[in-house]
Design an enzyme around this catalytic site. Structure first.
Site, short mmCIF file in Angstrom:
data_model
loop_
_atom_site.label_atom_id
_atom_site.label_comp_id
_atom_site.label_asym_id
_atom_site.label_seq_id
_atom_site.Cartn_x
_atom_site.Cartn_y
_atom_site.Cartn_z
CD GLU A 175 45.16 27.36 42.65
OE1 GLU A 175 45.51 28.33 42.83
OE2 GLU A 175 43.82 27.19 43.26
CG HIS A 208 47.08 27.49 48.45
ND1 HIS A 208 46.79 26.40 47.83
CD2 HIS A 208 46.56 28.50 47.80
CE1 HIS A 208 45.99 26.59 46.86
NE2 HIS A 208 45.70 27.73 46.85
#
EC number: 3.4.26.1
Length: 329
Positions: A175, A208
């Site tokens: 990420e 997300h």
């Protein structure tokens, strides 16, 4: 991000009218098009990262070891290929960073030790209250706790735990690589360093939202609770993303954001409600307040660019015409 193109997103140009933006000097596309290329490249990276999680069809939940292993494979492939997006962006915009791609993405040796230690120390200071809470609630004393942490057997268990590997290693590394090391160099010449700190986390926060589909699919809660949880998760992941983007710019290294990300994944969101009802509430709340106060006090000194050597993103903006970026000093 309210207006893409026109005056809303622009390629940085020097305040002195005789200087030209780097892309213009190199015969590249105009500033508006450069910004569109940057935003589209970031969107493509975010979609590719999230999409890689769903190339494997499975009826199992996301925490099942088989699902985690498959997602490891696809996410690592996408993350490994993500620097190619930066290379393509560089060719399309004509912006030449003046340094290697790996250096621009935070892979460098200069200042690596303070870059690994100081941001993590700063983050641990912020979590002083939760760390005190964890210590108070732990049945073992400090000596026993250190023995457990340092024991090879404990690490061996962790390295065979798929959820631990996902939360502490793979997710932080991939990420931060995709959403910080790749996106910030593309956004910064368009928006400037300050706006990029807050623009980049929007891609991270939106990425997300895919958890909503999994929660709805397995009916893990009511629809209202799922969407409320998703909104809350977007908020704190966006704030956290801004913090790690700030660390990446100020240190010029990827290792600091990765370690801070791993630590925050381990700690989770601070249990403030539990602290308010804790038997030792007063010293605990004092620890929370002290941690936040020290964090704000030490944020600038511990991220002083002088501690980390030359900053690749700042050098990139100097070539693009912005020689007075506040985050660079």
């Amino acid at each position: 991000m309210a207006a893409l193109g026109g005056d809303g997103l622009r390629l940085l140009s020097v305040s002195r009218p005789e200087r030209q933006p780097e892309s213009a000097a190199l015969g590249g596309p105009g500033p508006g098009l450069c910004c569109w290329v940057s935003v589209f490249s970031c969107l493509s990276l975010a979609c590719s990262y999230v999409g890689s999680l769903y190339v494997w069809k499975s009826e199992l939940p996301r925490d099942h070891p088989a699902v985690i292993k498959r997602r490891f494979t696809s996410v690592l492939v996408v993350s490994s290929l993500s620097p190619l997006c930066v290379l393509l962006w560089r060719e399309l915009t004509g912006i030449q960073p003046g340094t290697s791609l790996l250096t621009l993405m935070g892979f460098r040796l200069e200042g690596i030790f303070p870059a690994a230690l100081l941001p993590l120390l700063l983050t641990m200071i912020l979590f002083l209250g939760p760390l005190m809470q964890l210590s108070m609630d732990c049945p073992c004393d400090l000596a026993d706790g250190l023995k457990v942490v340092l024991a090879p057997r404990s690490w061996a268990r962790c390295l065979t735990d798929m959820r631990w590997l996902r939360n502490q290693v793979i997710a932080p590394l991939t990420e931060e690589l995709v959403f910080r090391a790749c996106m910030l160099p593309m956004l910064a010449p368009c928006t400037g360093l300050g706006p990029a700190v807050f623009t980049c986390p929007l891609f991270f926060g939106v990425a997300h939202f895919h958890h909503i589909f999994e929660q709805l699919r397995f009916r893990q809660s009511s629809v209202g609770s799922i969407f409320l949880s998703a909104a809350f998760q977007f908020s704190y992941t966006a704030v956290f993303g801004a913090y790690t983007a700030f660390l990446f710019i100020r240190t010029g290294h990827l290792i600091g954001p990765v370690l801070c990300h791993s630590f925050c994944n381990y700690m989770g969101f601070p249990a403030v409600c539990a602290a308010l009802e804790h038997p030792q509430r007063r010293p605990l709340l004092a620890g929370y307040a002290l941690g936040v106060g020290l964090f704000l006090l030490l944020l600038q000194p511990l991220t002083d660019p002088k501690l980390y050597g030359s900053l690749p993103l700042c050098a990139l903006l100097e070539r693009a015409g912005d020689s007075e970026a506040p985050l660079c000093s």
